[in-house]
Write a protein that holds these residues in place. Sequence first.
Motif, mmCIF file in Angstrom:
data_model
loop_
_atom_site.group_PDB
_atom_site.id
_atom_site.type_symbol
_atom_site.label_atom_id
_atom_site.label_comp_id
_atom_site.label_asym_id
_atom_site.label_seq_id
_atom_site.Cartn_x
_atom_site.Cartn_y
_atom_site.Cartn_z
ATOM 1 N N VAL A 79 -9.301 4.949 1.454
ATOM 2 C CA VAL A 79 -8.696 3.627 1.297
ATOM 3 C C VAL A 79 -7.455 3.831 1.634
ATOM 4 N N ARG A 80 -6.674 2.697 2.223
ATOM 5 C CA ARG A 80 -5.317 3.009 2.726
ATOM 6 C C ARG A 80 -4.390 2.443 1.837
ATOM 7 N N LEU A 81 -3.397 3.388 1.585
ATOM 8 C CA LEU A 81 -2.153 2.734 0.608
ATOM 9 C C LEU A 81 -1.145 2.188 1.486
ATOM 10 N N LEU A 82 -0.916 0.730 1.113
ATOM 11 C CA LEU A 82 0.037 -0.235 1.693
ATOM 12 C C LEU A 82 1.208 -0.096 1.108
ATOM 13 N N GLY A 83 1.469 0.273 -0.191
ATOM 14 C CA GLY A 83 2.759 0.162 -0.724
ATOM 15 C C GLY A 83 2.736 0.514 -2.255
#
Length: 697
Positions: free
Chosen positions: A474-478
Amino acid sequence: MVWTANRDHPPVSSNSMIELTRDRKLVLNADNGEIRIADPPEAVASAFMNDSGNFVLYDESSNAIWQSFNLPTDTILGGQKLLRDHSLFSKLSPSNFSRGRFRLDMQSDGNLVARSVQIVDGRRDDHWSTATDYFLFQNGQYYLHLDDAGRLKLEEGQFNSKVIKQLNGNYSENTGTTIYRATLDPDGNIRLYYNTSTKQLWQALNGTCQMRSFCGFNSYCTTTDDQPSCYCVPGTDLINSGKIYGGCRRNFTKQKCTGGKADTTFYNITTEQKLKWEDIPYFNALMSEEDCKKSCLDDCYCDVAAYDSNICKKYKFPLLSGSRDPQKNSTTFFKIGTFFEIGTRRIENRNRTWLLILLLTVSLVTYSCAALATFGFFIFKTRVIKCKRLLARTSSLAKELTLRLYSYKELKEVTKGFKEELGKGSFGAVYKGNLNNGEKLVAVKRLQKLVEEGEREFQSEMRVIGKTHHRNLVRLLGYCTEGSNRLLVYEYMSNGSLADLLFRSERHPDWQERVRIAIDVAKGILYLHEECEAPIIHCDIKPSNILLDESWTAKISDFGLAKLLMPDQTRTMTDTRGTRGYVAPEWQKNMPISLKVDVYSYGIVLLEIICCRRNIDLSVSRPEEIQLSGWAYSCFAAGELGKLVRNEGVDKNSLERMVSIALWCIQSDPIVRPSMKGVVLMLEGFTNISTPSCPTA
């Protein structure tokens, strides 16, 4: 190019060479180290290239122990067979030999199917098949065979084979100089060639635009001078500029629905001719062309309406199967935004009001400036000191990450005061948020019980998490580091967790979906273990920590966060990390913890994926079935694996392979468990699997 080893690895330099080592392994010595070419079950004594194009490895007794014909990439040659449950994968492009967008599957039911690799809305996009999935051919030994005379045939039987279907015409016997090859080309079409790539004998589809999945979301295929191309439908732009096959998305903000009725002041209709759509409409009725156009404009769910022969069909995004057909007499209506024109009218109407307000406030502002300037000077000096301290703490972190730094106020507004909770776990609660006026959904996680070191530990772990990027994570955006608040902003996973799909869904995934999800999860853990800058032990692999995106791709969440918790923060246990039922035995034995704890947890999850039930289930009727891991080994030892899948007709060889891998992963001795690299190779069929012993022995 008819076969490629390690096709998804980066290309190697021209001075690389293949070596049969003294310890009898066939390897490729490249600038970036030694790469295994094959994984035969025994030591290699010799390697030989046959005149047929088959590359074969032999043992000391001259027995073939590995051959390239059994592991094709995108091509089969004359005399070669594509075996049951095997696939061809197209190249990404004529010059890029990595796996591309299409696959050709020799299914266990006897049907040969060409489809897109990507799965959308839980359905596969098949664009061609032999339609040979008859009841007559179930449970047979099927394969696609290209014989030496250039006949491409579906056959059944191991010894006395019989032809089920011949795909092309008859050709004369090979004189020894003709080379035939059947290739799944980068455009998804299957073609038969001989001698050179320009001499084509047969192709499955006459036109590339016949393939439903050739173009991406919300685009349509059209042919110009025999060359196919993809165009975005009106009201959309390319998701990735320059990638015409990557799909399109709206270039305007869609308004919220109120009772299914759209506000027509925000939309307009544009028209295209001679387009056809293979997608299933959500509305289909007889009406006039003008009524069809108005019906789509008024319907807030309608994005596209197709009108043909007095029938109106309405569709919602995403669309997947559009093409231009010069023979078709159809009209397609596309709903587009009118935000620019509306905005202009509103500005014109407000000009006079703003002028009046400006005149009334000038006098008040003049008298207030002196007092405000004095007061503002002191406020400014105070804020500057605080900002310098905050920037000193976060600037070094922001330089290392390509992440957005949010304020606590921003995230509170994005989540509407942390109103909609998506779930709660070991690390805190997760809330649904909307960015860019609802255009992009995110998941905001509020971390709880941070370690005492606080800021330093958080920034250290953020550097690790921020640098990880993989399609199965799962990609971390901020993030937010304001005051004592620690929040992370992740991509939103629209299809929930694997636990929801396996244990709470009315429809269990089919066997192929289960295998694909198992491989996705294994590749995500492999990345954490071996491909990160420093190995990451997840410590809590379980179905609720595995999420599914809009394409049903499995992604691991909560990786790299275990160190952020206080030592006593745990879900169900005091001295260990993890969740009861998924925790490796070494946690309770005070043994050194290694990457193998994640392998054990993965083995339990793999059994749950296979059986679509929890590891511990007290609702079962028979006591021996309560613990899945023990029951699975009992069924394996007794040769009754069908009980695990309720005899739903799963391929026995595939089922036995999956259960064997799971039993190896949950062995009590961590040394005996395979690495995640070994697990991925076994799942993809590149490594033979020996018989596992009892996990508790």
